[in-house]
Design an enzyme around this catalytic site. Sequence first.
Site, PDB file in Angstrom:
ATOM      1  N   PHE A  92      -2.749  -0.189  15.370  1.00 29.16           N
ATOM      2  CA  PHE A  92      -2.718  -0.698  13.990  1.00 29.16           C
ATOM      3  C   PHE A  92      -2.574  -2.225  13.966  1.00 29.16           C
ATOM      4  O   PHE A  92      -3.250  -2.926  13.226  1.00 29.16           O
ATOM      5  CB  PHE A  92      -1.551  -0.040  13.246  1.00 29.16           C
TER       6      PHE A  92
ATOM      7  N   ASP B 155      10.881 -12.873   6.653  1.00 29.80           N
ATOM      8  CA  ASP B 155       9.744 -13.323   7.458  1.00 29.80           C
ATOM      9  C   ASP B 155       9.009 -14.471   6.759  1.00 29.80           C
ATOM     10  O   ASP B 155       8.619 -15.453   7.396  1.00 29.80           O
ATOM     11  CB  ASP B 155       8.791 -12.130   7.630  1.00 29.80           C
TER      12      ASP B 155
ATOM     13  N   ASP C   9      -5.109  -5.125  12.824  1.00 35.81           N
ATOM     14  CA  ASP C   9      -4.693  -6.134  11.851  1.00 35.81           C
ATOM     15  C   ASP C   9      -5.061  -7.534  12.333  1.00 35.81           C
ATOM     16  O   ASP C   9      -5.542  -8.372  11.562  1.00 35.81           O
ATOM     17  CB  ASP C   9      -3.167  -6.048  11.670  1.00 35.81           C
ATOM     18  N   ASP C  10      -4.846  -7.789  13.624  1.00 33.81           N
ATOM     19  CA  ASP C  10      -5.197  -9.085  14.213  1.00 33.81           C
ATOM     20  C   ASP C  10      -6.707  -9.316  14.147  1.00 33.81           C
ATOM     21  O   ASP C  10      -7.168 -10.428  13.866  1.00 33.81           O
ATOM     22  CB  ASP C  10      -4.740  -9.150  15.679  1.00 33.81           C
TER      23      ASP C  10
ATOM     24  N   ASP D 180       8.785 -12.685  18.937  1.00 36.44           N
ATOM     25  CA  ASP D 180       7.604 -13.292  18.313  1.00 36.44           C
ATOM     26  C   ASP D 180       7.852 -14.776  18.037  1.00 36.44           C
ATOM     27  O   ASP D 180       7.024 -15.640  18.346  1.00 36.44           O
ATOM     28  CB  ASP D 180       7.293 -12.546  17.006  1.00 36.44           C
TER      29      ASP D 180
ATOM     30  N   ARG E  32       2.404 -13.596  -0.886  1.00 39.88           N
ATOM     31  CA  ARG E  32       2.612 -12.275  -0.287  1.00 39.88           C
ATOM     32  C   ARG E  32       2.126 -11.250  -1.301  1.00 39.88           C
ATOM     33  O   ARG E  32       2.530 -11.279  -2.456  1.00 39.88           O
ATOM     34  CB  ARG E  32       4.107 -12.084   0.011  1.00 39.88           C
TER      35      ARG E  32
ATOM     36  N   ASP F  44       8.277 -18.108   8.309  1.00 42.70           N
ATOM     37  CA  ASP F  44       6.893 -18.537   8.539  1.00 42.70           C
ATOM     38  C   ASP F  44       6.430 -19.589   7.536  1.00 42.70           C
ATOM     39  O   ASP F  44       5.291 -20.038   7.602  1.00 42.70           O
ATOM     40  CB  ASP F  44       5.935 -17.335   8.434  1.00 42.70           C
TER      41      ASP F  44
ATOM     42  N   LYS G  26       8.332  -5.085  16.886  1.00 45.36           N
ATOM     43  CA  LYS G  26       8.279  -5.715  15.562  1.00 45.36           C
ATOM     44  C   LYS G  26       7.581  -4.844  14.514  1.00 45.36           C
ATOM     45  O   LYS G  26       7.905  -4.908  13.338  1.00 45.36           O
ATOM     46  CB  LYS G  26       7.569  -7.073  15.668  1.00 45.36           C
TER      47      LYS G  26
ATOM     48  N   LYS H 103       0.832  -1.220   0.000  1.00 42.61           N
ATOM     49  CA  LYS H 103       0.000   0.000   0.000  1.00 42.61           C
ATOM     50  C   LYS H 103       0.864   1.266   0.000  1.00 42.61           C
ATOM     51  O   LYS H 103       0.377   2.355  -0.245  1.00 42.61           O
ATOM     52  CB  LYS H 103      -0.926  -0.006   1.231  1.00 42.61           C
TER      53      LYS H 103
ATOM     54  N   PHE I  57      12.727  -6.110   2.857  1.00 40.54           N
ATOM     55  CA  PHE I  57      13.791  -6.946   3.445  1.00 40.54           C
ATOM     56  C   PHE I  57      13.237  -7.783   4.601  1.00 40.54           C
ATOM     57  O   PHE I  57      13.459  -8.994   4.684  1.00 40.54           O
ATOM     58  CB  PHE I  57      14.929  -6.014   3.888  1.00 40.54           C
TER      59      PHE I  57
END
Length: 358
Positions: free
Chosen positions: A244, A108, A248-249, A179, A117, A112, A205, A62, A103
């Site tokens: 934020f 990530d 998001d969660d 995390d 993505r 994960d 994070k 975005k 990066f």
Amino acid sequence: MGDTVCNGTHSRKLLLSDPEAFDAKFEELVTELTERNLQDSGLADALNRLREILNYNVPGGKKNRGLSVIGSLRELLPPSQLTQDTLQQALMVGWCIEMLQAFFLMADDIMDASVTRRGQPCWYKRDGIGLDAINDSFLVESSIYRLLRKQCRDQPYYVHLLELFNETTFQTELGQALDLMTAPPDQIDLNRFTMERYKTIVKYKTAFYSFYLPVASAMYMAGINSDEEHNNAKHILLEMGEFFQIQDDFLDCYGDPAVTGKIGTDIQDNKCSWLVVKALEVMTPEQKSVLEACYGRKDESSVAKVKELYNALQMPTLYHTYEEESYQRLQKLIAQHAQNLPHSVFLNFAKKIYKRNK
């Protein structure tokens, strides 16, 4: 008359909106990173790869973080000081933040084991890439410092930006470490999920690089160097960053994938998300047993049971209450800490994130 002809490109640049100018700047920066000052023609293959890496991984989001640099600078400097050179540098620093984000995300996604993505396969999932993506992510990070050195070396804010990017990278990596340690895959231990741990992860994070970094960059570029001013901005921006991430969660579970552009997987991935942390605070021992049996499992029935539990605990209502409280808290923080900074810097950010649905 001659001046008008010479400045044709400048005039065109002035007519572009910030997002248009930002997009146009990217191609120029990629060219600078991959074509100029080549001392060794033997590097052509590696530099072609760098071009491909940058084009694939950097511009697809975005771009809120990058655009916030020029947006904040417009609020901090009077129009007379917003020269074409200053604006171009703000666009460049904005892209450095987008590169930092790329990066982090490239690395990530490997950690994960993510598949997609921004609506396309993760870079490491592409044919012939695999774990070479680790070095590719290092190339993106190094590109930030090459651009800063080439374009800001003579500026009074150069060292401030170097220190800011370095410190922010370290903070984000500490947050990522926390995390990963809090929710290792296949080790379900809900006792690790406390609100204190959650807020620390989010602060380091996400909040530092997503919220403080763009505004702090613009502040340094505007000549605002005092620790007091930066600490005041940090208070406000870290609160925003926390909200934020909580939002998001919430959207991961309750957002419409047609709007958000992604299918949420926090429950399956054993994520230390605000919903699970908040649910643990208010649930009965019986409900906790259900959560322990189902959280972090990939099968659809387990995920459905966790969502049923969230609904029974009225998580959407708790979230909307939290959102309202956070907004009120933010208004107070702005009144308290932004005495010497234009409130619009923070309110512009707030407008973008409160009540968003993607």
